[in-house]
Write a protein that holds these residues in place. Structure first.
Motif, mmCIF file in Angstrom:
data_model
loop_
_atom_site.group_PDB
_atom_site.id
_atom_site.type_symbol
_atom_site.label_atom_id
_atom_site.label_comp_id
_atom_site.label_asym_id
_atom_site.label_seq_id
_atom_site.Cartn_x
_atom_site.Cartn_y
_atom_site.Cartn_z
ATOM 1 N N ALA A 1 72.353 24.371 77.244
ATOM 2 C CA ALA A 1 72.219 23.995 75.835
ATOM 3 C C ALA A 1 73.598 24.033 75.196
ATOM 4 C CB ALA A 1 71.276 24.950 75.120
ATOM 5 N N GLY A 2 73.808 23.173 74.229
ATOM 6 C CA GLY A 2 75.079 23.142 73.534
ATOM 7 C C GLY A 2 74.940 22.488 72.179
ATOM 8 N N GLU A 3 76.076 22.289 71.540
ATOM 9 C CA GLU A 3 76.086 21.660 70.225
ATOM 10 C C GLU A 3 77.335 20.803 70.082
ATOM 11 O OE1 GLU A 3 74.884 23.522 66.214
ATOM 12 O OE2 GLU A 3 77.079 23.671 66.247
ATOM 13 N N THR A 4 77.160 19.669 69.423
ATOM 14 C CA THR A 4 78.315 18.850 69.057
ATOM 15 C C THR A 4 78.353 18.731 67.544
ATOM 16 O OG1 THR A 4 77.101 16.753 69.188
ATOM 17 C CG2 THR A 4 78.245 17.472 71.182
ATOM 18 N N LYS A 5 79.562 18.635 67.019
ATOM 19 C CA LYS A 5 79.775 18.318 65.602
ATOM 20 C C LYS A 5 80.518 16.997 65.594
ATOM 21 C CE LYS A 5 79.902 23.103 64.142
ATOM 22 N NZ LYS A 5 80.726 24.190 63.612
ATOM 23 N N GLU A 6 79.981 16.038 64.849
ATOM 24 C CA GLU A 6 80.485 14.663 64.894
ATOM 25 C C GLU A 6 80.545 14.090 63.484
ATOM 26 O OE1 GLU A 6 77.732 14.137 68.909
ATOM 27 O OE2 GLU A 6 77.542 12.671 67.314
ATOM 28 N N HIS A 7 81.307 13.023 63.335
ATOM 29 C CA HIS A 7 81.266 12.277 62.079
ATOM 30 C C HIS A 7 81.285 10.778 62.373
ATOM 31 C CE1 HIS A 7 85.668 12.294 62.637
ATOM 32 N NE2 HIS A 7 85.676 11.219 61.864
ATOM 33 N N CYS A 8 80.632 10.032 61.513
ATOM 34 C CA CYS A 8 80.483 8.587 61.697
ATOM 35 C C CYS A 8 81.797 7.886 61.327
ATOM 36 C CB CYS A 8 79.343 8.079 60.824
ATOM 37 S SG CYS A 8 79.033 6.313 60.994
ATOM 38 N N THR A 9 82.353 7.156 62.283
ATOM 39 C CA THR A 9 83.634 6.478 62.075
ATOM 40 C C THR A 9 83.508 4.974 61.906
ATOM 41 O OG1 THR A 9 83.944 6.272 64.457
ATOM 42 C CG2 THR A 9 84.931 8.208 63.385
ATOM 43 N N ASP A 10 82.375 4.424 62.325
ATOM 44 C CA ASP A 10 82.188 2.971 62.253
ATOM 45 C C ASP A 10 80.714 2.713 62.011
ATOM 46 O OD1 ASP A 10 82.481 0.237 62.390
ATOM 47 O OD2 ASP A 10 83.285 0.206 64.428
ATOM 48 N N PHE A 11 80.418 1.938 60.974
ATOM 49 C CA PHE A 11 79.034 1.726 60.586
ATOM 50 C C PHE A 11 78.883 0.336 59.993
ATOM 51 C CE2 PHE A 11 75.492 1.736 57.693
ATOM 52 C CZ PHE A 11 74.550 2.574 58.260
ATOM 53 N N GLU A 12 77.997 -0.434 60.590
ATOM 54 C CA GLU A 12 77.625 -1.722 60.031
ATOM 55 C C GLU A 12 76.113 -1.831 60.189
ATOM 56 O OE1 GLU A 12 78.327 -6.508 60.681
ATOM 57 O OE2 GLU A 12 79.749 -5.109 61.584
ATOM 58 N N GLU A 13 75.399 -1.855 59.075
ATOM 59 C CA GLU A 13 73.935 -1.841 59.056
ATOM 60 C C GLU A 13 73.345 -2.823 60.071
ATOM 61 O OE1 GLU A 13 70.472 -0.176 57.710
ATOM 62 O OE2 GLU A 13 72.387 0.307 56.808
ATOM 63 N N GLN A 14 72.424 -2.333 60.891
ATOM 64 C CA GLN A 14 71.716 -3.080 61.922
ATOM 65 C C GLN A 14 72.640 -3.734 62.953
ATOM 66 O OE1 GLN A 14 68.484 -5.600 60.780
ATOM 67 N NE2 GLN A 14 67.851 -4.247 59.122
ATOM 68 N N ARG A 15 73.861 -3.236 63.053
ATOM 69 C CA ARG A 15 74.823 -3.854 63.977
ATOM 70 C C ARG A 15 75.580 -2.838 64.825
ATOM 71 N NH1 ARG A 15 76.999 -6.969 67.016
ATOM 72 N NH2 ARG A 15 78.890 -8.118 66.666
ATOM 73 N N ARG A 16 76.084 -1.751 64.170
ATOM 74 C CA ARG A 16 76.971 -0.846 64.912
ATOM 75 C C ARG A 16 77.024 0.522 64.232
ATOM 76 N NH1 ARG A 16 80.933 -4.071 65.064
ATOM 77 N NH2 ARG A 16 81.759 -3.607 63.035
ATOM 78 N N ILE A 17 77.023 1.571 65.060
ATOM 79 C CA ILE A 17 77.282 2.927 64.575
ATOM 80 C C ILE A 17 78.010 3.688 65.676
ATOM 81 C CG2 ILE A 17 75.004 3.808 65.275
ATOM 82 C CD1 ILE A 17 75.193 5.550 62.621
ATOM 83 N N LEU A 18 79.124 4.296 65.301
ATOM 84 C CA LEU A 18 79.943 5.076 66.239
ATOM 85 C C LEU A 18 80.267 6.420 65.609
ATOM 86 C CD1 LEU A 18 82.479 2.317 67.346
ATOM 87 C CD2 LEU A 18 80.479 3.095 68.604
ATOM 88 N N TRP A 19 80.307 7.454 66.457
ATOM 89 C CA TRP A 19 80.647 8.793 65.999
ATOM 90 C C TRP A 19 81.867 9.314 66.751
ATOM 91 C CZ3 TRP A 19 75.558 7.452 67.169
ATOM 92 C CH2 TRP A 19 74.664 7.441 66.093
ATOM 93 N N GLN A 20 82.715 10.027 66.033
ATOM 94 C CA GLN A 20 83.827 10.773 66.636
ATOM 95 C C GLN A 20 83.286 12.165 66.918
ATOM 96 O OE1 GLN A 20 87.384 9.873 66.782
ATOM 97 N NE2 GLN A 20 87.760 11.775 67.877
ATOM 98 N N ILE A 21 83.423 12.642 68.142
ATOM 99 C CA ILE A 21 82.968 13.984 68.487
ATOM 100 C C ILE A 21 84.126 14.936 68.176
ATOM 101 C CG2 ILE A 21 82.190 15.533 70.317
ATOM 102 C CD1 ILE A 21 81.432 11.803 70.355
ATOM 103 N N ASP A 22 83.917 15.784 67.168
ATOM 104 C CA ASP A 22 84.970 16.684 66.697
ATOM 105 C C ASP A 22 84.951 18.027 67.404
ATOM 106 O OD1 ASP A 22 85.837 14.813 64.666
ATOM 107 O OD2 ASP A 22 84.037 15.363 63.545
ATOM 108 N N GLU A 23 83.752 18.511 67.727
ATOM 109 C CA GLU A 23 83.593 19.777 68.441
ATOM 110 C C GLU A 23 82.483 19.603 69.465
ATOM 111 O OE1 GLU A 23 83.132 23.261 65.925
ATOM 112 O OE2 GLU A 23 84.291 22.266 64.333
ATOM 113 N N ASP A 24 82.655 20.255 70.617
ATOM 114 C CA ASP A 24 81.691 20.109 71.707
ATOM 115 C C ASP A 24 81.645 21.410 72.497
ATOM 116 O OD1 ASP A 24 80.176 19.178 73.940
ATOM 117 O OD2 ASP A 24 82.025 18.576 74.941
ATOM 118 N N SER A 25 80.546 22.137 72.360
ATOM 119 C CA SER A 25 80.457 23.435 73.040
ATOM 120 C C SER A 25 80.244 23.302 74.544
ATOM 121 C CB SER A 25 79.334 24.280 72.425
ATOM 122 O OG SER A 25 78.076 23.724 72.741
ATOM 123 N N THR A 26 79.947 22.092 75.045
ATOM 124 C CA THR A 26 79.750 21.924 76.494
ATOM 125 C C THR A 26 81.070 21.847 77.253
ATOM 126 O OG1 THR A 26 79.634 19.500 76.412
ATOM 127 C CG2 THR A 26 77.567 20.711 76.106
#
Length: 166
Positions: A63-88
Protein backbone atom coordinates in the motif's frame (compact mmCIF):
# COMPACT_ATOMS: atom_id res chain seq x y z
CA UNK A 1 15.18 21.69 -30.02
CA UNK A 2 17.46 19.51 -27.93
CA UNK A 3 16.12 16.09 -26.90
CA UNK A 4 16.70 15.03 -23.29
CA UNK A 5 18.13 11.50 -23.43
CA UNK A 6 16.96 10.94 -19.84
CA UNK A 7 13.30 11.29 -20.95
CA UNK A 8 11.23 8.10 -20.96
CA UNK A 9 7.71 8.03 -22.43
CA UNK A 10 5.45 5.00 -22.14
CA UNK A 11 2.07 4.88 -23.93
CA UNK A 12 -0.71 2.34 -24.22
CA UNK A 13 -4.18 2.63 -25.72
CA UNK A 14 -7.58 0.96 -25.90
CA UNK A 15 -10.82 1.58 -27.78
CA UNK A 16 -13.78 1.95 -25.44
CA UNK A 17 -17.19 1.33 -27.00
CA UNK A 18 -18.78 4.43 -25.50
CA UNK A 19 -18.91 8.16 -26.11
CA UNK A 20 -16.13 10.48 -25.00
CA UNK A 21 -18.62 11.98 -22.53
CA UNK A 22 -19.13 8.61 -20.80
CA UNK A 23 -15.41 7.82 -20.75
CA UNK A 24 -14.55 11.31 -19.53
CA UNK A 25 -17.03 11.10 -16.65
CA UNK A 26 -15.40 7.87 -15.44
CA UNK A 27 -11.99 9.59 -15.48
CA UNK A 28 -13.01 13.08 -14.33
CA UNK A 29 -14.98 12.17 -11.21
CA UNK A 30 -12.44 11.14 -8.50
CA UNK A 31 -14.86 8.81 -6.70
CA UNK A 32 -15.89 7.04 -9.93
CA UNK A 33 -12.23 6.95 -11.04
CA UNK A 34 -11.31 5.05 -7.86
CA UNK A 35 -14.10 2.51 -8.53
CA UNK A 36 -12.60 1.20 -11.77
CA UNK A 37 -8.86 1.86 -11.31
CA UNK A 38 -7.30 -1.48 -10.29
CA UNK A 39 -4.45 0.10 -8.29
CA UNK A 40 -6.30 2.95 -6.53
CA UNK A 41 -8.25 2.45 -3.30
CA UNK A 42 -9.36 6.07 -2.97
CA UNK A 43 -8.80 9.57 -4.34
CA UNK A 44 -9.10 12.73 -2.27
CA UNK A 45 -9.18 16.00 -4.14
CA UNK A 46 -10.42 17.33 -7.41
CA UNK A 47 -9.75 16.49 -11.05
CA UNK A 48 -9.54 20.03 -12.35
CA UNK A 49 -6.87 22.37 -13.78
CA UNK A 50 -4.15 22.99 -11.17
CA UNK A 51 -5.99 21.00 -8.49
CA UNK A 52 -4.21 18.60 -6.18
CA UNK A 53 -5.20 15.08 -5.26
CA UNK A 54 -4.05 12.28 -2.95
CA UNK A 55 -4.34 8.71 -4.14
CA UNK A 56 -4.26 5.70 -1.85
CA UNK A 57 -2.64 3.09 -4.08
CA UNK A 58 -1.95 -0.62 -3.90
CA UNK A 59 0.80 -2.24 -5.96
CA UNK A 60 0.64 -5.95 -5.30
CA UNK A 61 0.54 -6.27 -1.53
CA UNK A 62 2.24 -2.92 -0.98
CA UNK A 63 0.00 0.00 0.00
CA UNK A 64 1.17 3.52 -0.66
CA UNK A 65 0.14 7.06 -1.42
CA UNK A 66 0.82 9.58 -4.14
CA UNK A 67 0.34 13.34 -4.01
CA UNK A 68 -0.26 14.82 -7.45
CA UNK A 69 -1.47 17.95 -9.16
CA UNK A 70 -3.21 18.41 -12.50
CA UNK A 71 -0.85 19.98 -15.06
CA UNK A 72 -2.85 19.60 -18.26
CA UNK A 73 -6.61 19.61 -18.62
CA UNK A 74 -8.90 19.87 -21.59
CA UNK A 75 -12.53 18.86 -20.96
CA UNK A 76 -13.39 15.48 -22.54
CA UNK A 77 -9.98 15.40 -24.21
CA UNK A 78 -6.99 15.26 -21.85
CA UNK A 79 -5.97 15.16 -18.19
CA UNK A 80 -2.41 14.77 -16.90
CA UNK A 81 -1.03 14.80 -13.37
CA UNK A 82 2.46 15.57 -12.07
CA UNK A 83 3.36 13.10 -9.32
CA UNK A 84 4.89 15.25 -6.57
CA UNK A 85 5.26 12.63 -3.83
CA UNK A 86 5.23 8.84 -4.04
CA UNK A 87 5.60 6.61 -1.00
CA UNK A 88 6.23 3.52 -3.20
CA UNK A 89 9.71 4.84 -4.02
CA UNK A 90 9.69 5.38 -7.79
CA UNK A 91 10.45 9.11 -7.41
CA UNK A 92 13.81 8.19 -5.87
CA UNK A 93 14.78 6.92 -9.34
CA UNK A 94 13.10 9.52 -11.55
CA UNK A 95 12.00 13.16 -11.69
CA UNK A 96 9.34 15.14 -13.56
CA UNK A 97 6.96 12.16 -13.55
CA UNK A 98 3.61 12.82 -15.21
CA UNK A 99 0.80 10.41 -16.00
CA UNK A 100 -2.69 10.65 -17.41
CA UNK A 101 -5.11 10.10 -20.26
CA UNK A 102 -5.79 11.46 -23.74
CA UNK A 103 -9.15 10.80 -25.45
CA UNK A 104 -9.80 10.79 -29.20
CA UNK A 105 -12.87 9.87 -31.27
CA UNK A 106 -12.82 6.34 -32.70
CA UNK A 107 -15.83 6.22 -34.98
CA UNK A 108 -19.33 7.39 -34.20
CA UNK A 109 -19.79 5.65 -30.84
CA UNK A 110 -16.34 4.75 -29.56
CA UNK A 111 -13.42 6.52 -27.92
CA UNK A 112 -9.70 5.85 -28.20
CA UNK A 113 -8.14 6.25 -24.76
CA UNK A 114 -4.39 6.64 -24.44
CA UNK A 115 -2.65 6.18 -21.10
CA UNK A 116 0.75 7.80 -20.86
CA UNK A 117 3.55 8.12 -18.35
CA UNK A 118 6.56 10.34 -18.85
CA UNK A 119 9.56 10.80 -16.55
CA UNK A 120 13.25 11.70 -16.50
CA UNK A 121 15.85 9.22 -15.27
CA UNK A 122 17.83 10.60 -12.32
CA UNK A 123 20.63 8.03 -12.51
CA UNK A 124 22.39 7.11 -15.77
CA UNK A 125 22.57 3.49 -14.57
CA UNK A 126 18.77 3.34 -14.59
CA UNK A 127 19.08 2.78 -18.33
CA UNK A 128 20.01 -0.83 -17.47
CA UNK A 129 16.64 -1.27 -15.74
CA UNK A 130 14.59 0.41 -18.47
CA UNK A 131 13.46 -2.78 -20.24
CA UNK A 132 12.02 -4.09 -16.96
CA UNK A 133 10.53 -0.69 -16.04
CA UNK A 134 8.91 -0.37 -19.47
CA UNK A 135 7.39 -3.86 -19.20
CA UNK A 136 5.98 -3.09 -15.74
CA UNK A 137 4.58 0.27 -16.87
CA UNK A 138 2.98 -1.26 -19.97
CA UNK A 139 1.44 -4.05 -17.88
CA UNK A 140 0.17 -1.52 -15.33
CA UNK A 141 -1.22 0.90 -17.93
CA UNK A 142 -2.88 -1.95 -19.83
CA UNK A 143 -4.58 -3.13 -16.62
CA UNK A 144 -5.75 0.43 -15.92
CA UNK A 145 -7.15 0.78 -19.45
CA UNK A 146 -8.85 -2.63 -19.20
CA UNK A 147 -10.48 -1.56 -15.92
CA UNK A 148 -11.72 1.67 -17.50
CA UNK A 149 -13.03 -0.13 -20.59
CA UNK A 150 -14.89 -2.76 -18.60
CA UNK A 151 -16.37 -0.20 -16.21
CA UNK A 152 -17.60 2.21 -18.90
CA UNK A 153 -18.90 -0.47 -21.27
CA UNK A 154 -20.89 -2.26 -18.57
CA UNK A 155 -22.41 0.82 -16.89
CA UNK A 156 -26.18 1.15 -17.32
CA UNK A 157 -25.77 4.45 -19.24
CA UNK A 158 -23.45 2.79 -21.79
CA UNK A 159 -25.85 -0.14 -22.20
CA UNK A 160 -28.80 2.25 -22.73
CA UNK A 161 -26.95 4.12 -25.47
CA UNK A 162 -25.95 0.79 -27.06
CA UNK A 163 -29.54 -0.48 -27.00
CA UNK A 164 -30.85 2.75 -28.52
CA UNK A 165 -28.28 2.77 -31.34
CA UNK A 166 -27.96 -0.98 -31.88
Amino acid sequence: MEVDVRRVEIKDEVVVNASATEVWEAIRDPHVHAEWHPFVDSIQGEHAPGAGRRCAVRLGRKAGETKEHCTDFEEQRRILWQIDEDSTGFLRLVSDWTAGFVLEPAGSSATLVKAQSVFLRKNPLLVLMLPMIRRKFHKTQQAILAGLKQFVETRPAARTVELETG
